[in-house]
Scaffold this active site. Structure first.
Site, PDB file in Angstrom:
ATOM      1  N   GLN A  97       0.415   5.083   4.658  1.00 30.75           N
ATOM      2  CA  GLN A  97       0.726   3.781   5.254  1.00 30.75           C
ATOM      3  C   GLN A  97      -0.435   2.805   5.162  1.00 30.75           C
ATOM      4  OE1 GLN A  97       0.461   4.342   9.906  1.00 30.75           O
ATOM      5  NE2 GLN A  97       1.610   6.041   9.018  1.00 30.75           N
ATOM      6  N   HIS A  99      -1.488  -1.160   7.082  1.00 33.90           N
ATOM      7  CA  HIS A  99      -1.149  -2.149   8.108  1.00 33.90           C
ATOM      8  C   HIS A  99      -1.565  -3.537   7.617  1.00 33.90           C
ATOM      9  CE1 HIS A  99      -0.371   1.282  10.532  1.00 33.90           C
ATOM     10  NE2 HIS A  99      -1.635   1.645  10.586  1.00 33.90           N
ATOM     11  N   GLU A 134      -6.987   0.120  13.746  1.00 31.88           N
ATOM     12  CA  GLU A 134      -6.935   1.237  14.686  1.00 31.88           C
ATOM     13  C   GLU A 134      -8.168   2.126  14.516  1.00 31.88           C
ATOM     14  OE1 GLU A 134      -3.074   2.673  13.533  1.00 31.88           O
ATOM     15  OE2 GLU A 134      -3.847   3.785  11.833  1.00 31.88           O
ATOM     16  N   HIS A 263      -3.846   4.982   4.323  1.00 33.20           N
ATOM     17  CA  HIS A 263      -4.294   6.188   5.025  1.00 33.20           C
ATOM     18  C   HIS A 263      -3.100   7.027   5.454  1.00 33.20           C
ATOM     19  CE1 HIS A 263      -3.567   3.174   8.165  1.00 33.20           C
ATOM     20  NE2 HIS A 263      -3.260   4.188   8.959  1.00 33.20           N
ATOM     21  N   ARG A 282       5.017   1.595   4.510  1.00 27.47           N
ATOM     22  CA  ARG A 282       4.909   3.013   4.117  1.00 27.47           C
ATOM     23  C   ARG A 282       4.966   3.200   2.606  1.00 27.47           C
ATOM     24  NH1 ARG A 282       8.007   2.586   8.641  1.00 27.47           N
ATOM     25  NH2 ARG A 282       7.169   3.618  10.492  1.00 27.47           N
TER      26      ARG A 282
END
Length: 401
Positions: A97, A99, A134, A263, A282
C-alpha cells in the site's frame, strides 16, 4: 473534568491474529480475527469516553467543546483530533500500500464525492480528505516491506532471480517507475508465466523450513500458500516483495512511513500512530480493491535506505519519544517503577494505553489502570502517574510548538 477512561474499538480484519489483542484487553477471543484496536475519534469507529453522563463517542464529545478538549492551537490547525492510535496484531501479510499526500487526498476525495461513489463502496479509494503518514513502534519482533531497494541491490535481485531476467532490460532503461508499471500492468497470464516457476521452486524449501524471513522467497512462498486464488492467479504483490526493502525491527524500535512510500506489514505486533485517515491505495497481496493507475500516480519511485528509529529519552529518562516530520501526531513510551512519578500538563488531547503492569493516574480525577486500559487527557490537564511495581504506557498526542 479533563481526565476520562477511554474504550477503543476492535477491528476484525482477515489478516489479524486471534489472541494478542484479546489478551491485552483481558477479554475472551472472538470467533473473528482481532487485527486492530482503534483509539481515537475517527467517525467509522470512535472510542467510547466514560463521562458522568455515561459513555459518549469521542468524536461527539469533542464537538461539545472542540478547543477545550483537543486544544485551541490543534483545533485551529486541524479542526479535529488529528491522529488515530492503534494496536496491531499482524498474523498474515497486509496489502502492498501507499498513502497519498494531503493535497492529493483532498483532490481524490472531492473527485470521488462528485462522482457519487458511496463512502463505503468497496471500489472507493479516498474515504476522507486527509493524508496518512504513520509511525509504528514494534511490540514484538516485527517484519515489514518499506520502500524500493537501493538501485544496485534491486539490480542484483533481478540478475540473481532467474525468472526475472526479462525485467532487467526494462529496469536499466526505465528505472523504478518503468519496472513497477510493467509488472503492475502486465496481463495476468504473463504475470503467471513469470511467477509460477518462481513460486513452484520456492514452496518446497518454505515447507521444509529452509528459507529465512530476511529472504523475499520466504514471504513470496507464504503469500501463495495463504492465497485462496493462488493456484490460478498469482498475486503480483509478489514482485513487490522482491523489489522492496525487507525490514526486521526489534521491540521498542520504530519505523516512519511517509506519503508515497510503498510498504506492507508482514508479521508481528506493533503500536501504530497515524494521521486521522483511512486512505489506502493498494498494490497487491489483498482481495480488496486495487487501482493500479492511482497507485502509480502516488508512489515515490526512488531508492529508500531504511531508517530504524530508537527514540529520544526525555522526562528525566522516564519517557522515550519518537519524533517524525508529521505535524499531526507524536508517540512516546513511558516506563516507570515504584517510587518514580511521571508528571505532565497536556498541550493537546492525549490518549494513553497501559501495555504492562498497573498504574494510578491523578489529575482532575483519579483512575487506577491495569494492562489494556486507556485514558484520554484533554487539553490543559495536569496529571501524575505512579505505580507500585513497573508499568509501560504508550502515549499519543500532537507536537504543539
Amino acid at each position: 473534568m479533563k481526565l476520562f477512561r477511554l474504550d477503543g474499538k476492535i477491528q476484525h480484519y482477515a489478516w489479524g491474529g486471534s489472541t494478542y489483542i484479546p489478551a491485552l484487553l483481558g477479554i475472551a477471543p472472538s470467533e473473528k480475527p482481532s487485527a486492530e484496536y482503534w483509539m481515537g475519534a475517527h467517525p467509522s469507529a470512535p472510542s467510547a469516553i466514560t463521562t458522568s453522563n455515561g459513555p459518549v463517542p469521542m468524536n461527539e464529545l469533542i464537538q461539545q467543546d472542540p478547543a477545550g478538549i483537543v486544544g485551541p492551537q490543534v483545533w485551529q490547525q486541524f479542526r479535529e483530533l488529528p491522529y488515530l492510535f492503534k494496536i496491531l496484531d499482524v498474523k498474515d501479510m497486509l496489502s502492498i500500500q501507499v498513502h497519498p499526500t494531503k493535497e492529493e487526498a483532498e483532490k481524490g476525495f472531492a473527485r470521488e464525492n462528485a462522482a457519487g461513489i458511496p463512502l463505503n463502496a468497496p471500489h472507493r479509494n479516498y474515504k476522507d480528505a486527509n493524508h496518512k503518514p504513520e509511525i509504528m513502534v514494534a511490540l514484538s519482533e516485527f517484519w515489514l516491506l518499506h520502500g524500493f531497494l537501493p538501485e544496485d541491490k534491486l539490480q542484483q535481485v533481478l540478475l540473481d532471480t532467474p525468472e526475472f531476467t526479462s525485467l532487467v532490460g526494462i529496469y536499466e532503461k526505465e528505472g523504478y517507475y518503468g519496472l513497477y508499471k510493467s509488472v503492475m500492468e502486465m496481463p495476468q497470464a504473463l504475470a503467471n508465466i513469470i511467477l509460477r516457476p518462481l513460486t513452484d521452486r520456492l514452496i518446497p524449501d518454505y515447507r521444509a523450513g529452509k528459507l529465512s524471513k530476511s529472504d523475499p522467497a520466504f514471504w513470496a512462498a507464504r503469500a501463495v500458500l495463504n492465497d485462496p486464488n493462488g493456484a490460478d492467479n498469482l498475486d503480483r504483490g509478489i514482485f513487490s516483495i522482491y523489489f522492496f526493502n525487507i525490514m526486521h525491527v526489534q521491540p521498542g524500535q520504530a519505523v516512519f512511513q511517509d506519503a508515497g512510500i510503498p510498504h506492507a506489514y508482514l508479521e508481528g505486533q506493533n503500536v501504530e500512530l497515524m494521521a486521522n485517515s483511512d486512505n489506502v491505495l493498494r498494490g497487491g497481496l489483498t482481495p480488496k480493491h486495487i487501482d493500479v493507475p492511482e497507485l502509480l500516480k502516488h508512489t515515490r519511485f526512488e531508492a529508500v535506505h531504511p531508517k530504524v528509529l530508537t527514540g529520544d529519552s526525555i522526562s528525566g529518562g522516564l519517557e522515550k519519544i519518537y519524533p517524525t516530520p508529521a505535524p499531526d501526531f507524536v508517540v512516546s513510551k513511558i516506563n516507570i517503577s515504584a517510587g518514580q512519578v511521571y508528571t505532565y500538563t497536556t498541550k493537546a488531547a492525549e490518549i494513553m494505553i497501559v501495555m504492562s503492569g498497573a498504574a494510578t493516574i491523578k489529575g482532575s480525577d483519579t483512575l487506577d489502570l491495569h494492562k489494556g486500559q486507556c485514558v484520554m487527557a484533554a487539553y490543559g490537564e495536569s496529571y501524575e502517574i505512579t505505580t507500585s511495581g513497573n508499568v509501560e504506557i504508550f502515549k499519543a498526542t500532537v507536537p504543539v510548538k
